[in-house]
Design a protein around this motif. Structure first.
Motif, PDB file in Angstrom:
ATOM      1  N   ASP A  69       0.788  -1.308   0.175  1.00 16.88           N
ATOM      2  CA  ASP A  69      -0.091   0.102   0.090  1.00 16.88           C
ATOM      3  C   ASP A  69       0.931   1.335  -0.021  1.00 16.88           C
ATOM      4  O   ASP A  69       0.370   2.256  -0.745  1.00 16.88           O
ATOM      5  N   VAL A  72       2.096   2.096  -3.518  1.00 16.59           N
ATOM      6  CA  VAL A  72       1.044   2.533  -4.408  1.00 16.59           C
ATOM      7  C   VAL A  72       0.884   3.943  -3.987  1.00 16.59           C
ATOM      8  O   VAL A  72       0.903   4.779  -4.964  1.00 16.59           O
ATOM      9  N   ALA A 119       2.765   2.831 -11.357  1.00 18.64           N
ATOM     10  CA  ALA A 119       1.625   2.779 -10.525  1.00 18.64           C
ATOM     11  C   ALA A 119       0.815   1.420 -10.830  1.00 18.64           C
ATOM     12  O   ALA A 119       0.274   0.921  -9.883  1.00 18.64           O
ATOM     13  N   ALA A 122       2.435  -1.523  -8.991  1.00 18.56           N
ATOM     14  CA  ALA A 122       2.258  -1.384  -7.697  1.00 18.56           C
ATOM     15  C   ALA A 122       0.869  -1.772  -6.907  1.00 18.56           C
ATOM     16  O   ALA A 122       0.561  -2.459  -6.273  1.00 18.56           O
ATOM     17  N   GLU A 123      -0.214  -1.235  -7.928  1.00 23.03           N
ATOM     18  CA  GLU A 123      -1.554  -1.590  -7.693  1.00 23.03           C
ATOM     19  C   GLU A 123      -1.800  -3.133  -7.714  1.00 23.03           C
ATOM     20  O   GLU A 123      -2.348  -3.857  -6.924  1.00 23.03           O
TER      21      GLU A 123
END
Lengths: 159, 294
Positions: A69, A72, A119, A122-123
């Motif tokens: 998290d 992110v 991004a 990472a999600e």
């Protein structure tokens, strides 16, 4: 008398030392320091997940999720004040490993595209971080690929 | 008397020139050597990734690392070499070649027309490849998409643009065998991956004044020919990571403290990520077994 003297001596020493201390603590290009700090936060959180992915650290779903998290969130932080013209290694020498290519034809657009891919990766990692140790490695791969893509294009390799 | 001396000198010069020509002419493999070999494209894919072909023969920005358009520029003291199109396009690539043409290129550094390739094409390493791997790689390359982008000439100045001179270079440096440790199956495999296919030494070993690898300082690091900084040494005293750290780096690009590979190594990692875990571990084991060098 001696008290006054020591006060003066103290003041003189403080005057001499303060600028040096200030330079040590606050010197350097602020944009460079900001982006290096940002990279350290990436590395730290990647390390938490990577240690588990490699089996060096026991899997902990909560810790893995928290680190993912964080990653992110880090990809969502605006970096527009980090990557400013005049702060490449052509300008600042060894203070930074940023190549001037970032500011040359199409460089910035490419970096923005890589940032978007990072991004998304990472999600993807955050989506599976709680699913068990085996899920970490495959989801970490695409993140690393984007780190590599940006470093390949814009970072002077380590000596 | 003078006439005889001149005649004698001319004769000596002719003999030297003839010997030089014989010694330095482009070599070729015996055609029968590859006539009976059948390439396996699936096995060739593994050779392709281990051989790092994509690092030079695709554009650095390319997302498809199998579209072998060429175009990568190798900056060096001798000028700039530009990697050519090696896609299966018959006109601009190597689609018109035979397996023997390909073997001559990979193992002897000789073009289908019988000229020398410059050693920026790392046949000094590839010549240590197994014949079957050459055949498998050739079969795999046939399956890749063609590109009609024309190859770009190298940008070299005299005397480095003389292909004939490469013949002398080959006489000096092309007799190198395997250098590093290879005791046991794993080290032997690692050595083959590093020294023949991966051609790691081409960057990680220093060169002498004529561009030959200094085998006494094997994998000890070298100046970066394309700019500032150094290519790091990989002997155990220089690279202190564990075997597992090295294998993980080759798979993911992550260093033990989770920095990420940059420069040419980022591209190398993209290739090596496609290897089996056993092969990456074999490379790491080989590096950990290297003798000390400075």
């Amino acid at each position: 008398m001696s008290f006054t003297r020591s006060l003066i001596a103290g003041a003189v020493v403080a005057t001499l030392v303060a600028p040096a201390a200030f330079a040590g603590g606050h010197g350097g290009n602020p944009a460079v320091k900001a982006r290096q700090s940002h990279m350290q936060l990436y590395a730290h959180n990647l390390g938490v997940i990577g240690g588990m992915a490699r089996g060096n650290v026991e899997y902990d779903a909560e810790a893995a999720q928290a680190a993912a998290d964080n990653l992110v969130l880090l990809t969502q932080v605006s970096q527009r004040s980090y990557w400013v013209p005049g702060t490449s290694n052509a300008d600042l020498g060894e203070e930074t490993r940023l190549l001037p290519a970032l500011f040359e034809d199409g460089g910035f657009a490419k970096a923005v595209e890589i940032g978007g891919n990072l991004a998304a990766a990472a999600e993807g990692l955050a989506a599976v971080a709680s699913d068990g140790q085996a899920a970490l490695g495959p989801a970490l791969g695409p993140v690393g690929a984007q780190c590599g893509a940006c470093h390949e294009a814009f970072q002077q390799p380590n000596n | 008397m003078i006439g005889r001396l001149v005649k004698g000198l001319i004769l000596v010069a002719l003999v030297v020139a003839a010997a030089g020509w014989v010694l330095t002419r482009p070599a070729t493999v015996e055609p029968e050597r590859f006539a009976t070999l059948t390439g396996d494209a699936a096995a060739g894919e593994a050779v392709f990734w281990a051989g790092g072909c994509a690092s030079c023969h695709t554009e650095s920005s390319a997302t498809d690392r199998t579209l072998l358009t060429g175009g990568y520029r190798i900056e060096s003291d001798f000028g700039t070499f530009v990697a050519p199109n090696i896609s299966p396009d018959p006109e601009h690539g190597i689609g018109g070649w035979s397996l023997t043409d390909f073997a001559n290129a990979m193992l002897e550094g000789t073009t289908p027309e019988g000229a020398h390739y410059f050693p920026s094409f790392p046949y000094g390493s590839y010549r240590l490849m197994a014949d079957q791997d050459v055949a498998d790689l050739w079969a795999y390359l046939q399956t890749l998409p063609p590109s009609d982008r024309p190859s770009v000439p190298h940008e070299l100045s005299l005397p480095f643009n003389l292909r004939m001179a490469v013949g002398g270079w080959k006489v000096l440096y092309l007799d190198r065998g395997l250098v590093g440790p290879g005791d046991g199956a794993q080290l032997e495999r690692g050595r083959y991956l590093v020294e023949a296919l991966g051609h790691c030494a081409e960057c990680h070993t220093p060169r002498d004044a004529f561009g030959g690898l200094d085998t006494t300082r094997w994998m000890a690091g070298a100046p970066n020919p394309s700019g500032r900084g150094r290519i790091p040494g990989l002997t155990p005293a220089q690279l202190t990571w564990s075997e597992g750290d090295i294998a993980y780096y080759l798979e993911t690009g992550f260093t033990p403290d989770f920095d990420s590979a940059g420069g040419g190594m980022a591209s190398v990692v993209k290739n090596l990520a496609n290897l089996t875990p056993e092969d990456r571990t074999a490379i790491a084991a080989y590096l950990k077994a290297l003798p000390a060098a400075e």
